[in-house]
Design a protein around this motif. Structure first.
Motif, PDB file in Angstrom:
ATOM      1  N   GLY A  40       0.817  -1.201   0.000  1.00 28.01           N
ATOM      2  CA  GLY A  40       0.000   0.000   0.000  1.00 28.01           C
ATOM      3  C   GLY A  40       0.851   1.251   0.000  1.00 28.01           C
ATOM      4  O   GLY A  40       2.077   1.179  -0.140  1.00 28.01           O
ATOM      5  N   PRO A  41       0.195   2.409   0.177  1.00 30.90           N
ATOM      6  CA  PRO A  41      -1.247   2.570   0.352  1.00 30.90           C
ATOM      7  C   PRO A  41      -1.990   2.531  -0.975  1.00 30.90           C
ATOM      8  O   PRO A  41      -1.437   2.884  -2.009  1.00 30.90           O
ATOM      9  CB  PRO A  41      -1.347   3.961   0.982  1.00 30.90           C
ATOM     10  N   ILE A  42      -3.255   2.086  -0.923  1.00 32.64           N
ATOM     11  CA  ILE A  42      -4.094   2.092  -2.113  1.00 32.64           C
ATOM     12  C   ILE A  42      -5.417   2.759  -1.781  1.00 32.64           C
ATOM     13  O   ILE A  42      -5.797   2.882  -0.614  1.00 32.64           O
ATOM     14  CB  ILE A  42      -4.340   0.670  -2.668  1.00 32.64           C
ATOM     15  N   ASP A  43      -6.121   3.182  -2.810  1.00 31.48           N
ATOM     16  CA  ASP A  43      -7.401   3.867  -2.671  1.00 31.48           C
ATOM     17  C   ASP A  43      -8.466   2.852  -2.272  1.00 31.48           C
ATOM     18  O   ASP A  43      -8.817   1.957  -3.040  1.00 31.48           O
ATOM     19  CB  ASP A  43      -7.767   4.541  -3.993  1.00 31.48           C
ATOM     20  N   GLY A  44      -8.992   3.011  -1.078  1.00 32.17           N
ATOM     21  CA  GLY A  44      -9.981   2.073  -0.570  1.00 32.17           C
ATOM     22  C   GLY A  44     -11.355   2.215  -1.178  1.00 32.17           C
ATOM     23  O   GLY A  44     -12.269   1.448  -0.835  1.00 32.17           O
ATOM     24  N   HIS A  45     -11.538   3.189  -2.063  1.00 29.83           N
ATOM     25  CA  HIS A  45     -12.826   3.353  -2.747  1.00 29.83           C
ATOM     26  C   HIS A  45     -12.746   2.975  -4.217  1.00 29.83           C
ATOM     27  O   HIS A  45     -13.744   3.093  -4.931  1.00 29.83           O
ATOM     28  CB  HIS A  45     -13.307   4.809  -2.622  1.00 29.83           C
ATOM     29  N   ASP A  46     -11.602   2.514  -4.674  1.00 31.01           N
ATOM     30  CA  ASP A  46     -11.399   2.177  -6.085  1.00 31.01           C
ATOM     31  C   ASP A  46     -11.302   0.664  -6.219  1.00 31.01           C
ATOM     32  O   ASP A  46     -10.271   0.059  -5.902  1.00 31.01           O
ATOM     33  CB  ASP A  46     -10.130   2.848  -6.607  1.00 31.01           C
ATOM     34  N   LEU A  47     -12.364   0.049  -6.693  1.00 31.67           N
ATOM     35  CA  LEU A  47     -12.376  -1.409  -6.820  1.00 31.67           C
ATOM     36  C   LEU A  47     -11.370  -1.897  -7.852  1.00 31.67           C
ATOM     37  O   LEU A  47     -10.903  -3.043  -7.768  1.00 31.67           O
ATOM     38  CB  LEU A  47     -13.788  -1.886  -7.164  1.00 31.67           C
ATOM     39  N   ASP A  48     -11.026  -1.049  -8.837  1.00 29.70           N
ATOM     40  CA  ASP A  48     -10.003  -1.449  -9.799  1.00 29.70           C
ATOM     41  C   ASP A  48      -8.655  -1.630  -9.117  1.00 29.70           C
ATOM     42  O   ASP A  48      -7.798  -2.372  -9.610  1.00 29.70           O
ATOM     43  CB  ASP A  48      -9.881  -0.392 -10.907  1.00 29.70           C
ATOM     44  N   HIS A  49      -8.437  -0.954  -8.004  1.00 27.41           N
ATOM     45  CA  HIS A  49      -7.214  -1.125  -7.224  1.00 27.41           C
ATOM     46  C   HIS A  49      -7.365  -2.247  -6.200  1.00 27.41           C
ATOM     47  O   HIS A  49      -6.468  -3.071  -6.016  1.00 27.41           O
ATOM     48  CB  HIS A  49      -6.859   0.173  -6.495  1.00 27.41           C
ATOM     49  N   LEU A  50      -8.511  -2.258  -5.508  1.00 27.37           N
ATOM     50  CA  LEU A  50      -8.701  -3.201  -4.405  1.00 27.37           C
ATOM     51  C   LEU A  50      -8.746  -4.652  -4.866  1.00 27.37           C
ATOM     52  O   LEU A  50      -8.105  -5.531  -4.270  1.00 27.37           O
ATOM     53  CB  LEU A  50     -10.000  -2.877  -3.664  1.00 27.37           C
TER      54      LEU A  50
END
Length: 647
Positions: A259-269
């Motif tokens: 991380g960190p990654i965007d917790g609202h972006d499903l393309d990332h999650l």
């Protein structure tokens, strides 16, 4: 009330298994529908809104990627678990949240197999998850449990990471090297670097099976090098990735950081979680996601604190339904009283464990910003921190919910009472707490504090008494002192500008009678007075007294009530082992239980009382006026006429 939102895709999801064949685009639609459903639900029930909205996409991704409930998903605290409940077979009951007979506002093992660990207090998830991971590792060779492929995922917020227990668990997990995934939900502390495409790419890369395999191969090669070279290679790897991602702290504790990654972006999650699911070798992993409290609902985004816990509200405007104006809450009265003491005494300081608004100390902070200390979710530290202050002559008030003081019991005993330090404990939410239920009820403080030498204990019967007890605590320099008060509004009494110091260990009599004596400790006093009125209407003369102090006990008052009445009831909103037990012990030693006195201690029953309206909770506990009166009649038996007093 606005109509429920249209949720065609969510309507098809009964359990998480229904999500696992959905495309990423469908999962995005599902997240939007889930957010709308959560907003509408909380608008009708009240509850914790902001935290739940912040994890909608994360909740969808976790259940879509992992095989819950076989894979264990643990939510720390549980404030954010409403979307989780909707997706795990409880949607048909979601509008019963926090209501009698309905769903709990927190995760609960008895409620669903998708809740592997109950929570409402903070920072327990990593410890519990590690315990589950170790159990998996030990049971799998025996052919028991869910097998070696089972995943354990703990989701913990950045606020909960301020508690020492979380770091104790991480330290242990790093040493044990059990496979465990910790998801750090960073929504407030701003510990993350900017999140974007490059960060997402790096996270996918370092969480992928090829990268993990290469890292393991290099690790094996490094172990064949001379020790200094091997250590240098390990440090170079950790610090190089730490410079890119910011995870050096977690790496030093033995976690593989992503991380960190965007917790609202499903393309990332989704790809990152899929990689972590398939990482079947190695030790614990920490995934750092950045989210926003209240995401997707403008009023909650703009005022995260205001929409953390809400009452019913209008979905369109965000306006919360306010109760008619009434007396100030006990919490507000405490804050006013403490401000008055601090204005008169510059050595008065206040300490809170991440609850400035919940304890009313946000008002104190506005007046004395340098004399309030928020230590985070660290109750143990808060108490010993106060003890250190007391050694140097400050007058620390530790304002803390009764249920959270349980977390610092050793510090109360060892660091405060054993050294007889004048730390003041203001225990909010004492007694039953309505919709928050058993996890937040302040049931045990009288019992667990009264057994400690040097401790002075008080309980406020009303808001004026609370002001007096704040003043008494401020003036008390001969050892630790604690006072308790409930959730909710006061009785409407006119408040003085400042409290008056009470004589320590002395109660008061409010009503004189001859047959039945009711000795109340705390805010059941009003109900004791109602019981006395009912008994008087039946020809039973009744005395009502307010003990004020459990320790030191007003033994003179107790003995007078015991000698001059046929029945003595004690009434308190606490567990067995509290005020009534102290009275019983004194009566026994004084020989006053040998002459026919009918003594009945009324306490909270030996059960956990679920979320319900306060009135119904106290009815169940037998602590409302009619139940108190009935207890007195039962003690008298069939006789309803006054008895002569004993010599």
């Amino acid at each position: 009330m606005s109509p429920p939102p249209a949720t065609p895709l969510l309507d098809r999801v009964r359990t998480p298994s229904d999500m696992r064949n959905l495309s990423p685009e469908q999962l995005k639609q599902l997240a939007e529908e889930l957010r709308a459903e959560t907003i509408h639900t909380v608008s009708t029930t009240g509850g914790h809104l902001g935290a739940s909205l912040g994890v909608v996409e994360l909740t969808v991704a976790l259940h879509a990627i992992f095989d819950t409930p076989d894979d264990r998903l643990i939510w720390d605290v549980g404030h954010q678990a409403y979307p989780h409940k909707i997706l795990t077979g409880r949607r048909d009951r979601i509008r019963t949240l926090r209501q009698g007979g309905g769903l709990s506002g927190f995760t609960r093992r008895s409620e669903s197999e998708y809740d592997p660990f109950g929570a409402a207090h903070s920072s327990t998830s990593i410890s519990a998850g590690l315990g589950m991971a170790v159990a998996r590792d030990l049971l799998a060779p025996l052919g028991k449990g869910k097998g070696v492929g089972q995943n354990v995922i703990a989701v913990i917020g950045d606020g909960a990471m301020s508690a020492g227990m979380a770091y104790e668990a991480m330290n242990n997990a790093g040493a044990l090297k059990s496979r465990l995934v910790v998801v750090l939900n960073d929504n407030d502390m701003s510990i993350a670097r900017p999140v974007g495409a490059m960060s997402a790419y790096l996270s996918r890369l370092i969480s992928s099976r090829p990268f993990l395999s290469i890292r393991e191969v290099m690790g094996r090669l490094a172990r064949r090098f001379p020790r200094p070279l091997a250590q240098a290679a390990k440090r170079a790897d950790e610090y190089a990735r730490g410079m890119l991602t910011g995870g050096t702290l977690f790496e030093e504790m033995g976690f593989y950081y992503v991380g960190p990654i965007d917790g609202h972006d499903l393309d990332h999650l989704l790809p990152v979680l899929r990689n972590l699911r398939e990482a079947d070798e190695g030790g614990p992993i920490l995934l750092h996601v950045v989210t926003q409290k209240g995401k997707g609902y403008a009023p909650a985004e703009e005022s995260a604190d205001k929409y953390h816990g809400v009452v019913k509200f209008n979905v369109v405007t965000g306006e919360q339904v306010k109760a008619p104006p009434g007396p100030p809450s006990y919490t507000k009265v405490f804050a006013q009283a403490l401000i008055a003491e601090a204005e008169a005494d510059p050595t008065v300081v206040a300490i809170t464990a991440a609850m400035p608004s919940g304890t009313g100390l946000d008002a104190f902070e506005k007046k004395f910003p340098r004399r309030i200390f928020d230590v985070g979710i660290a109750e143990q530290h808060a108490v010993t921190f106060a003890a250190g202050m007391a050694t140097e002559g400050l007058k620390p008030f530790v304002a803390i919910y009764s249920t959270f003081l349980q977390r610092a019991y050793d510090q109360v005993v060892h660091d405060v009472a054993l050294q007889n330090l004048p730390v003041r404990f203001a225990m909010d939410r004492a007694g039953l707490v309505g919709a928050d239920g058993a996890t937040h009820a302040g049931a045990y403080d009288v019992a667990f504090l009264s057994c400690i030498p040097n401790m002075t204990l008080m309980a406020a019967a009303d808001e004026v008494e609370l002001m007096h007890m704040v003043a008494t605590a401020a003036a008390h320099d001969s050892g630790p002192i604690a006072f308790r008060y409930p959730r909710g509004e006061g009785t409407g009494l006119e408040l003085p500008a400042r409290g008056t110091v009470l004589p320590v260990g002395k109660g008061r009599v409010l009503r004189e009678g001859s047959t039945i004596a009711i000795l109340s400790y705390g805010t059941r006093l009003a109900e004791a007075m109602k019981a006395a009125e009912e008994l008087a209407a039946q020809g039973l003369s009744c005395t009502v007294a307010d003990a004020r102090f459990a320790k030191p006990l007003d033994t003179e008052l107790v003995e007078r009530l015991a000698r001059n009445h046929a029945v003595l009831l004690t009434v308190e909103e606490g567990s067995v082992g509290g005020f009534g037990s102290l009275v019983a012990q004194h009566l026994a030693h004084a020989g006053l239980l040998d002459g026919g006195l009918r003594f009945r201690p009324l306490v909270l029953p030996d059960i956990y009382i679920d979320h319900e309206s306060p009135k119904k909770q106290y009815d169940l506990a037998g602590l409302n006026g009619p139940q108190i009166a009935q207890a007195a009649r039962d003690a008298l038996g069939r006789e309803t006429t006054a008895r002569p007093a004993r010599a």
